[in-house]
Design a protein around this motif. Structure first.
Motif, PDB file in Angstrom:
ATOM      1  N   SER A 155      22.929 -18.480  39.252  1.00  0.00           N
ATOM      2  CA  SER A 155      21.577 -17.871  37.749  1.00  0.00           C
ATOM      3  C   SER A 155      20.150 -18.607  38.271  1.00  0.00           C
ATOM      4  N   ALA A 156      20.555 -19.975  37.896  1.00  0.00           N
ATOM      5  CA  ALA A 156      19.450 -20.703  37.599  1.00  0.00           C
ATOM      6  C   ALA A 156      18.290 -20.952  38.278  1.00  0.00           C
ATOM      7  N   PHE A 157      19.469 -21.184  39.782  1.00  0.00           N
ATOM      8  CA  PHE A 157      18.744 -21.354  40.896  1.00  0.00           C
ATOM      9  C   PHE A 157      17.153 -20.177  41.567  1.00  0.00           C
ATOM     10  N   GLY A 158      18.013 -18.957  40.913  1.00  0.00           N
ATOM     11  CA  GLY A 158      17.592 -17.432  41.766  1.00  0.00           C
ATOM     12  C   GLY A 158      18.599 -17.282  42.343  1.00  0.00           C
ATOM     13  N   LEU A 159      19.714 -18.079  42.797  1.00  0.00           N
ATOM     14  CA  LEU A 159      20.525 -17.555  44.314  1.00  0.00           C
ATOM     15  C   LEU A 159      21.908 -16.099  44.483  1.00  0.00           C
ATOM     16  N   ILE A 160      21.937 -15.397  43.168  1.00  0.00           N
ATOM     17  CA  ILE A 160      23.147 -15.085  43.046  1.00  0.00           C
ATOM     18  C   ILE A 160      22.584 -13.860  43.458  1.00  0.00           C
ATOM     19  N   ASP A 161      23.799 -13.223  43.889  1.00  0.00           N
ATOM     20  CA  ASP A 161      23.841 -11.954  44.963  1.00  0.00           C
ATOM     21  C   ASP A 161      23.301 -12.444  46.490  1.00  0.00           C
ATOM     22  N   THR A 162      23.484 -13.736  46.735  1.00  0.00           N
ATOM     23  CA  THR A 162      22.903 -14.089  48.493  1.00  0.00           C
ATOM     24  C   THR A 162      23.979 -14.615  48.941  1.00  0.00           C
ATOM     25  N   HIS A 163      23.985 -14.274  49.807  1.00  0.00           N
ATOM     26  CA  HIS A 163      25.104 -15.090  51.551  1.00  0.00           C
ATOM     27  C   HIS A 163      25.042 -16.217  50.436  1.00  0.00           C
ATOM     28  N   LEU A 164      23.927 -17.458  50.910  1.00  0.00           N
ATOM     29  CA  LEU A 164      23.885 -18.892  50.493  1.00  0.00           C
ATOM     30  C   LEU A 164      24.707 -19.001  49.108  1.00  0.00           C
ATOM     31  N   ALA A 165      24.583 -18.400  48.150  1.00  0.00           N
ATOM     32  CA  ALA A 165      25.908 -18.713  46.654  1.00  0.00           C
ATOM     33  C   ALA A 165      26.467 -18.615  46.920  1.00  0.00           C
ATOM     34  N   VAL A 166      27.126 -17.692  47.756  1.00  0.00           N
ATOM     35  CA  VAL A 166      28.593 -17.906  48.220  1.00  0.00           C
ATOM     36  C   VAL A 166      29.738 -19.370  49.345  1.00  0.00           C
ATOM     37  N   ALA A 167      28.369 -19.263  50.403  1.00  0.00           N
ATOM     38  CA  ALA A 167      28.706 -20.212  51.018  1.00  0.00           C
ATOM     39  C   ALA A 167      28.781 -21.952  50.500  1.00  0.00           C
ATOM     40  N   LEU A 168      27.906 -22.008  49.499  1.00  0.00           N
ATOM     41  CA  LEU A 168      27.623 -23.041  49.116  1.00  0.00           C
ATOM     42  C   LEU A 168      28.206 -23.132  48.467  1.00  0.00           C
ATOM     43  N   ALA A 169      29.045 -22.558  47.325  1.00  0.00           N
ATOM     44  CA  ALA A 169      29.694 -22.381  46.808  1.00  0.00           C
ATOM     45  C   ALA A 169      31.364 -22.646  47.366  1.00  0.00           C
ATOM     46  N   HIS A 170      31.524 -22.278  48.388  1.00  0.00           N
ATOM     47  CA  HIS A 170      32.888 -22.644  48.528  1.00  0.00           C
ATOM     48  C   HIS A 170      33.001 -23.440  49.325  1.00  0.00           C
ATOM     49  N   CYS A 171      31.738 -24.565  49.788  1.00  0.00           N
ATOM     50  CA  CYS A 171      31.658 -25.857  50.372  1.00  0.00           C
ATOM     51  C   CYS A 171      33.043 -26.922  49.607  1.00  0.00           C
ATOM     52  N   LEU A 172      32.860 -26.338  48.018  1.00  0.00           N
ATOM     53  CA  LEU A 172      33.493 -26.821  47.104  1.00  0.00           C
ATOM     54  C   LEU A 172      34.936 -27.475  47.579  1.00  0.00           C
ATOM     55  N   PHE A 173      35.774 -26.708  48.111  1.00  0.00           N
ATOM     56  CA  PHE A 173      37.025 -26.761  48.907  1.00  0.00           C
ATOM     57  C   PHE A 173      36.912 -27.022  50.210  1.00  0.00           C
TER      58      PHE A 173
END
Lengths: 298, 295
Positions: A155-173
């Protein structure tokens, strides 16, 4: 693959060379054992396929048939449920969203993991073991722990509801996983190949692209497959980070609960459609799946 | 393989480091931050020290979820590991059966987790599901939304359906790596089927089994989506595992402090297991090299 014959060969071998009566009796026992051995995988696969068949069966029925009578196969097969999905943008966009962020994640994960895996497989450097362990811990992190902080961070980066946000978050695992798998495959390539290439005057990027990458092509394929797979099946984080514009198909499925009750037929059709991409990619990596799960260490 | 010392290799690791720092370290720091504070909305926070941790470790709700999760993980291991070994031993070693088995068995692994839940939710229903319908037909009163035992059975059978193939695939990969010469030697010595299994196949599967056990343990310890879709943690709280409880607290009730404290404790438990995993696996690798050197 000449070493893959296994028990079947022992048994026939014993039968052919069975001189002592005792071993002949045993050979017979083993042969009958092996004759029925196929039953075990058959029963197991039946167990695996039944629930999937049931879903498929339901997807071809009308809601009225699903609820009014119990039938093992559809009385009047209909593709109406699939038509709902393919004609309603809020349904098929879910598909496009899922595939977009999964592919994006796979590309990012493999691209950053390649040089790191090379470093881990070839060099010793300050803190390498600790770093490797730390990466592993991220693969083991429960997504539930990260759901809320991810939401606030993106939210802070304004990325909510974008494909990039999910793609980056899944990088976690996925990044740790890709590093692990690639490191396993790279360690199988003899170091002499690197040294010979340098002596022949190859620069590092040229060596990496032209000589090394083709050698570990199967490893890259497996790593990409696993990133695809884990990003495809994950929902908790993907659902937390999206609302409408990047909502994955799996999250869209919860929509089938409406005022008039569950729309079972459409739910089943959507479920069947989410299985299809997995079934397609699995065929290409069938011989490497186990090696990938063993993090390249079988 | 001998590795050369080269600290410049850090530059190659840097992209991974930055990415993982963004996706893991920053969120984790937020969690740590919340774990020691309380909020009354409006972004006002008060330092509360270790109060949340004391509350959590004393709370029955957390204990129950932890115990349920441990029972679940260990039952999963007790069923899936022997079953996986057995199936891998019976799988064909060559011919057309091999790709068919591999592809069909791997299929459940690629089903999105909530769809796994949906599949079993439908499959187990007494009115429209095959399993529920037949169980009730033969006189077993099966209803996973009412009966805690039925709910547990459903969740466990669902996990067996979903993940046993992983164990099978790993064991199978270990089995096919055994050289034919070993079996020939066993044949000459007149070894029994059990001896072949105990002294040839099991030791060769050792390292893959270890990975299977630890992956299964950790993934079942983090399970969320599948039981959530099927039972929603119910009936009552009977299938509320740690993750379900945590999400309920963090996103449902928005209790940031307690949820963050629970996240940290939860993560530490998993971290402990990963450390054991890493150490044991490294030792196993060293042992393997040791044996290889002797041969």
């Amino acid at each position: 693959m000449s070493t893959t014959t296994g028990t079947a060969t022992i048994e026939t071998g014993v039968a052919a060379g069975g001189q002592a009566p005792r071993s002949r009796a045993r050979a017979r026992a083993q042969r009958t054992g092996s004759r029925y051995a196929f039953l075990v995988p058959t029963v197991y696969i039946t167990f695996l396929m039944l629930p999937i068949y049931w879903l498929f069966n339901m997807s071809l029925k009308t809601n009225q048939e699903i609820l009014s009578k119990f039938t093992l196969w559809p009385d009047e097969p209909t593709l109406a449920n699939y038509m709902v999905i393919f004609t309603d943008p809020s349904w098929y966009n879910g598909y496009i969203n899922s595939i977009t962020y999964v592919v994006l994640n796979t590309v990012i994960s493999v691209a950053v993991a390649l040089p790191a895996a090379y470093a881990f497989s070839r060099y010793k450097f300050l803190g390498d073991k600790h770093l490797f362990f730390w990466l592993l811990t991220n693969r083991m992190a429960p997504p539930a722990v990260f759901a809320l902080p991810f939401f606030q961070l993106y939210s802070a980066f304004g990325l909510i509801d974008t494909h990039l946000a999910v793609a980056l978050a899944h990088c976690l695992f996925n990044v740790p996983l890709a590093v692990w798998i690639l490191e396993g495959f790279m360690s199988g390539v003899p170091k002499e190949i690197d040294e010979t290439a340098y002596i022949d005057g190859y620069s590092f990027p040229k060596f990496f692209g032209k000589i090394f990458m083709p050698l570990i092509a199967s490893g890259i394929g497996v790593a990409a497959f696993f990133c695809f797979m884990f990003s495809w099946v994950e929902l908790l984080i993907a659902r937390t980070l999206t609302t409408t514009a990047a909502k994955p198909i799996a999250a869209t499925m919860t929509r089938t609960v409406s005022a008039s009750g569950m729309d079972w037929g459409v739910l089943a059709a959507a479920g069947v459609l989410t299985i299809v991409p997995g079934a397609l990619v699995i065929y290409f990596v069938r011989n490497y799946i186990a090696k990938g799960f063993a993090l390249g260490r079988v | 393989m001998e590795k050369t010392v080269n600290n410049k290799a850090w530059f190659m690791v840097l992209p991974v480091l930055l990415l993982v720092a963004f996706t893991a370290v920053i969120p984790l720091m937020t969690v740590v931050n919340y774990a020691f504070q309380d909020s009354f909305g409006n972004n006002q926070f008060f330092w509360v020290g270790i109060e949340w941790f004391q509350e959590l470790l004393a709370s029955e709700r957390f204990h129950d979820a932890l115990v349920r999760n441990l029972i679940f993980s260990f039952s999963i291991l007790a069923i899936e590991i022997p079953l996986g070994i057995g199936i891998a031993l019976c799988m064909p070693k060559k011919g057309w059966g091999v790709p068919v088995c591999l592809v069909l068995m791997a299929l459940p692994l690629l089903v999105p987790w909530n769809v796994v839940g949906t599949i079993w939710q439908v499959f187990g229903r007494a009115d429209i599901g095959l399993l529920g319908y037949f169980l009730n037909l033969i006189g077993i009163n099966y209803n996973y939304t009412q009966d805690p035992i039925a709910a547990w059975a459903t969740v466990i059978v669902m996990d067996v359906w979903h993940w046993t193939s992983l164990v099978v695939l790993l064991c199978y990969a270990g089995l096919v790596s055994i050289p034919e010469a070993y079996y020939q030697a066993a044949r000459i010595d007149g070894a029994s089927r059990w001896a072949v299994f105990r002294y040839i196949q099991l030791p060769k599967m050792h390292s893959v089994l270890l990975i299977a056990v630890l992956l299964r343990f950790m993934d079942s310890f983090m399970i969320y989506t599948e039981p959530f879709v099927v039972t929603g943690g119910g009936p009552g709280n009977s299938t509320t595992f740690l993750s379900i409880d945590l999400v309920k607290m963090a996103i449902g009730q928005f209790d940031l402090g307690p949820a963050a404290a629970m996240s940290l404790v939860y993560f530490l438990i998993i971290l402990l297991f990963s450390w054991v995993f890493y150490t044991v696996m490294n030792n196993a690798g060293a042992e393997k090299k040791h044996y290889a050197g002797e041969e």
